[in-house]
Write a protein that holds these residues in place. Structure first.
Motif, PDB file in Angstrom:
ATOM      1  N   VAL A   1       7.443   1.408  -8.335  1.00 26.88           N
ATOM      2  CA  VAL A   1       6.004   1.638  -8.443  1.00 26.88           C
ATOM      3  C   VAL A   1       5.672   2.910  -7.667  1.00 26.88           C
ATOM      4  O   VAL A   1       6.139   3.098  -6.543  1.00 26.88           O
ATOM      5  CB  VAL A   1       5.202   0.445  -7.880  1.00 26.88           C
ATOM      6  CG1 VAL A   1       3.698   0.673  -8.071  1.00 26.88           C
ATOM      7  CG2 VAL A   1       5.616  -0.854  -8.559  1.00 26.88           C
ATOM      8  N   SER A   2       4.860   3.781  -8.277  1.00 25.98           N
ATOM      9  CA  SER A   2       4.472   5.028  -7.626  1.00 25.98           C
ATOM     10  C   SER A   2       2.965   5.207  -7.693  1.00 25.98           C
ATOM     11  O   SER A   2       2.274   4.551  -8.471  1.00 25.98           O
ATOM     12  CB  SER A   2       5.185   6.220  -8.281  1.00 25.98           C
ATOM     13  OG  SER A   2       4.884   6.290  -9.661  1.00 25.98           O
TER      14      SER A   2
ATOM     15  N   GLN B   1       3.608   8.779  -3.201  1.00 24.64           N
ATOM     16  CA  GLN B   1       4.716   7.941  -2.739  1.00 24.64           C
ATOM     17  C   GLN B   1       5.222   7.041  -3.860  1.00 24.64           C
ATOM     18  O   GLN B   1       4.476   6.603  -4.736  1.00 24.64           O
ATOM     19  CB  GLN B   1       4.255   7.088  -1.562  1.00 24.64           C
ATOM     20  CG  GLN B   1       5.381   6.368  -0.828  1.00 24.64           C
ATOM     21  CD  GLN B   1       4.877   5.673   0.425  1.00 24.64           C
ATOM     22  OE1 GLN B   1       3.690   5.420   0.582  1.00 24.64           O
ATOM     23  NE2 GLN B   1       5.784   5.352   1.340  1.00 24.64           N
ATOM     24  N   SER B   2       6.530   6.736  -3.814  1.00 28.03           N
ATOM     25  CA  SER B   2       7.166   5.840  -4.771  1.00 28.03           C
ATOM     26  C   SER B   2       7.994   4.822  -4.001  1.00 28.03           C
ATOM     27  O   SER B   2       8.563   5.130  -2.947  1.00 28.03           O
ATOM     28  CB  SER B   2       8.058   6.638  -5.727  1.00 28.03           C
ATOM     29  OG  SER B   2       8.668   5.793  -6.678  1.00 28.03           O
ATOM     30  N   LEU B   3       8.053   3.611  -4.522  1.00 25.84           N
ATOM     31  CA  LEU B   3       8.779   2.539  -3.847  1.00 25.84           C
ATOM     32  C   LEU B   3       9.520   1.694  -4.875  1.00 25.84           C
ATOM     33  O   LEU B   3       8.939   1.284  -5.882  1.00 25.84           O
ATOM     34  CB  LEU B   3       7.807   1.655  -3.062  1.00 25.84           C
ATOM     35  CG  LEU B   3       8.400   0.449  -2.334  1.00 25.84           C
ATOM     36  CD1 LEU B   3       9.342   0.890  -1.219  1.00 25.84           C
ATOM     37  CD2 LEU B   3       7.293  -0.444  -1.767  1.00 25.84           C
ATOM     38  N   THR B   4      10.795   1.427  -4.618  1.00 27.29           N
ATOM     39  CA  THR B   4      11.591   0.537  -5.456  1.00 27.29           C
ATOM     40  C   THR B   4      11.842  -0.762  -4.700  1.00 27.29           C
ATOM     41  O   THR B   4      12.296  -0.737  -3.551  1.00 27.29           O
ATOM     42  CB  THR B   4      12.932   1.187  -5.838  1.00 27.29           C
ATOM     43  OG1 THR B   4      12.683   2.386  -6.591  1.00 27.29           O
ATOM     44  CG2 THR B   4      13.768   0.244  -6.693  1.00 27.29           C
TER      45      THR B   4
ATOM     46  N   GLN C   1       0.849  -1.195   0.000  1.00 23.44           N
ATOM     47  CA  GLN C   1       0.000   0.000   0.000  1.00 23.44           C
ATOM     48  C   GLN C   1       0.883   1.243   0.000  1.00 23.44           C
ATOM     49  O   GLN C   1       1.839   1.326   0.779  1.00 23.44           O
ATOM     50  CB  GLN C   1      -0.931   0.032   1.213  1.00 23.44           C
ATOM     51  CG  GLN C   1      -1.843   1.262   1.250  1.00 23.44           C
ATOM     52  CD  GLN C   1      -2.961   1.129   2.264  1.00 23.44           C
ATOM     53  OE1 GLN C   1      -3.848   0.303   2.098  1.00 23.44           O
ATOM     54  NE2 GLN C   1      -2.917   1.941   3.310  1.00 23.44           N
ATOM     55  N   LEU C   2       0.565   2.189  -0.896  1.00 27.02           N
ATOM     56  CA  LEU C   2       1.309   3.435  -1.005  1.00 27.02           C
ATOM     57  C   LEU C   2       0.407   4.617  -0.688  1.00 27.02           C
ATOM     58  O   LEU C   2      -0.780   4.609  -1.016  1.00 27.02           O
ATOM     59  CB  LEU C   2       1.879   3.605  -2.418  1.00 27.02           C
ATOM     60  CG  LEU C   2       2.886   2.558  -2.908  1.00 27.02           C
ATOM     61  CD1 LEU C   2       3.312   2.882  -4.330  1.00 27.02           C
ATOM     62  CD2 LEU C   2       4.094   2.483  -1.987  1.00 27.02           C
ATOM     63  N   GLU C   3       0.994   5.642  -0.087  1.00 25.65           N
ATOM     64  CA  GLU C   3       0.286   6.910   0.124  1.00 25.65           C
ATOM     65  C   GLU C   3       0.299   7.718  -1.169  1.00 25.65           C
ATOM     66  O   GLU C   3       1.069   7.449  -2.094  1.00 25.65           O
ATOM     67  CB  GLU C   3       0.979   7.727   1.218  1.00 25.65           C
ATOM     68  CG  GLU C   3       0.803   7.209   2.619  1.00 25.65           C
ATOM     69  CD  GLU C   3       1.409   8.161   3.644  1.00 25.65           C
ATOM     70  OE1 GLU C   3       2.088   9.119   3.233  1.00 25.65           O
ATOM     71  OE2 GLU C   3       1.190   7.944   4.847  1.00 25.65           O
ATOM     72  N   ALA C   4      -0.551   8.724  -1.239  1.00 25.56           N
ATOM     73  CA  ALA C   4      -0.566   9.628  -2.387  1.00 25.56           C
ATOM     74  C   ALA C   4       0.809  10.278  -2.545  1.00 25.56           C
ATOM     75  O   ALA C   4       1.404  10.754  -1.579  1.00 25.56           O
ATOM     76  CB  ALA C   4      -1.638  10.695  -2.197  1.00 25.56           C
TER      77      ALA C   4
ATOM     78  N   VAL D   1       4.216   2.393 -13.227  1.00 24.88           N
ATOM     79  CA  VAL D   1       5.481   1.674 -13.317  1.00 24.88           C
ATOM     80  C   VAL D   1       6.357   2.416 -14.300  1.00 24.88           C
ATOM     81  O   VAL D   1       6.031   2.491 -15.491  1.00 24.88           O
ATOM     82  CB  VAL D   1       5.271   0.212 -13.759  1.00 24.88           C
ATOM     83  CG1 VAL D   1       6.619  -0.474 -13.956  1.00 24.88           C
ATOM     84  CG2 VAL D   1       4.423  -0.548 -12.749  1.00 24.88           C
ATOM     85  N   GLU D   2       7.438   3.010 -13.788  1.00 25.73           N
ATOM     86  CA  GLU D   2       8.312   3.832 -14.614  1.00 25.73           C
ATOM     87  C   GLU D   2       7.503   4.870 -15.403  1.00 25.73           C
ATOM     88  O   GLU D   2       7.747   5.113 -16.588  1.00 25.73           O
ATOM     89  CB  GLU D   2       9.147   2.955 -15.557  1.00 25.73           C
ATOM     90  CG  GLU D   2      10.122   2.039 -14.846  1.00 25.73           C
ATOM     91  CD  GLU D   2      11.215   2.795 -14.094  1.00 25.73           C
ATOM     92  OE1 GLU D   2      11.643   3.855 -14.579  1.00 25.73           O
ATOM     93  OE2 GLU D   2      11.631   2.316 -13.022  1.00 25.73           O
TER      94      GLU D   2
END
Length: 293
Positions: A233-234, A189-192, A184-187, A212-213
């Protein structure tokens, strides 16, 4: 690190399975829409009892694994040997059908939200006829790593790195080396995340949409990723997705309903075995939880 990019989008299709349970099927909507070793991915979710109450009455399997992830609700698994397992919110059942198992999955609620996923993972030829086994994993036994107060990574299977720490899920050491994450991501936010190079990988957002990219993956669309050793993923708005990855088997796949083998004659044998009551080969009175590390 070599970033994975978006290779193909697969919109989930409305379908029904079992005794009429309404689902959204992405992988497996046809036999050409697979991602080795993943055979099928179904998302189910409704707060209308008529959409799920009939459940999945007794049915056979041979030659692959089923993974049921219950996001919300309560479902009872029962097999032909009398073994029972209760799947409740946040829990997972990982089942190896192997040579054969006959089981049912029935809702244990008459109202309220029932939501989750069922994933089918192929087995290599050398493992298709091994003894059936399964393990029920409660939510408390699945690592949940918070990125912020409103974002997290839940590690169901495999191993990943979150905030610099290596985190291993309760399912580990299988031949296909599956990775199964709920993120789960916040507004904004980006995670690798690392993803083993050479493994096939898939992103499926089920709340909101992700990128994705920089390329959008809409809600209930599956994203097949290119090769690489990481994925970024963002989210522009709050979003939640599952990330799947596994080592491809690279063997022929012949499927007939709940039987997945390598040759047509093996499917014919599975049908004969089921009709003759020999599918399960008089297995022991208790299946063995071989997967939990």
């Amino acid at each position: 690190m070599t970033a994975r990019t978006l290779k193909q989008l697969i919109p989930a299709m409305q379908a029904s399975d079992g005794a009429g349970v309404k689902i959204k099927r992405s992988l497996g909507q046809s036999q050409g829409v697979r991602l080795d070793p993943f055979l099928m991915l179904d998302a189910f979710g409704s707060d209308k009892a008529d959409d799920y109450i009939a459940g999945f009455p007794a049915h056979p399997h041979r030659g692959f694994e089923t993974v049921t992830y219950m996001l919300d609700g309560h479902m009872l698994h029962e097999d032909h040997l009398g073994n029972k397992g209760h799947l409740t919110s946040g829990g997972v059942q990982w089942m190896t059908a192997g040579r054969g198992i006959i089981h049912s999955e029935m809702p244990q609620q008459e109202s309220g939200l029932m939501r989750g996923f069922q994933l089918w993972i192929n087995l290599p030829a050398a493992e298709k006829m091994k003894e059936a086994a399964y393990v029920d994993i409660p939510a408390a036994d699945i690592p949940l790593v918070h990125l912020t107060a409103q974002s997290f990574v839940k590690v169901i299977a495999g191993e990943t790195v979150v905030n610099g720490d290596r985190v291993r899920g309760p399912i580990f050491g299988l031949s296909t080396e599956p990775l199964y994450l709920d993120v789960q991501l916040e507004a904004g936010q980006s995670l690798t995340l690392p993803v083993t190079a050479g493994h096939n990988a898939y992103v499926y957002p089920f709340e909101g949409e992700v990128f994705v990219e920089g390329l959008k993956v809409a809600n209930h669309h599956g994203a097949v990723l290119s090769d690489g050793d990481s994925v970024t993923v963002s989210a522009k708005d709050k979003a939640r997705f599952i990330l799947l990855s596994a080592k491809p088997i690279k063997e022929p796949v012949v499927q007939y309903g709940p039987f997945v083998m390598n040759k047509p004659e093996e499917i014919e044998q599975a049908i004969r075995d089921y009709q003759a009551g020999k599918l399960t080969n008089n297995q022991q009175a208790k299946t063995i939880a071989i997967h939990k590390s």
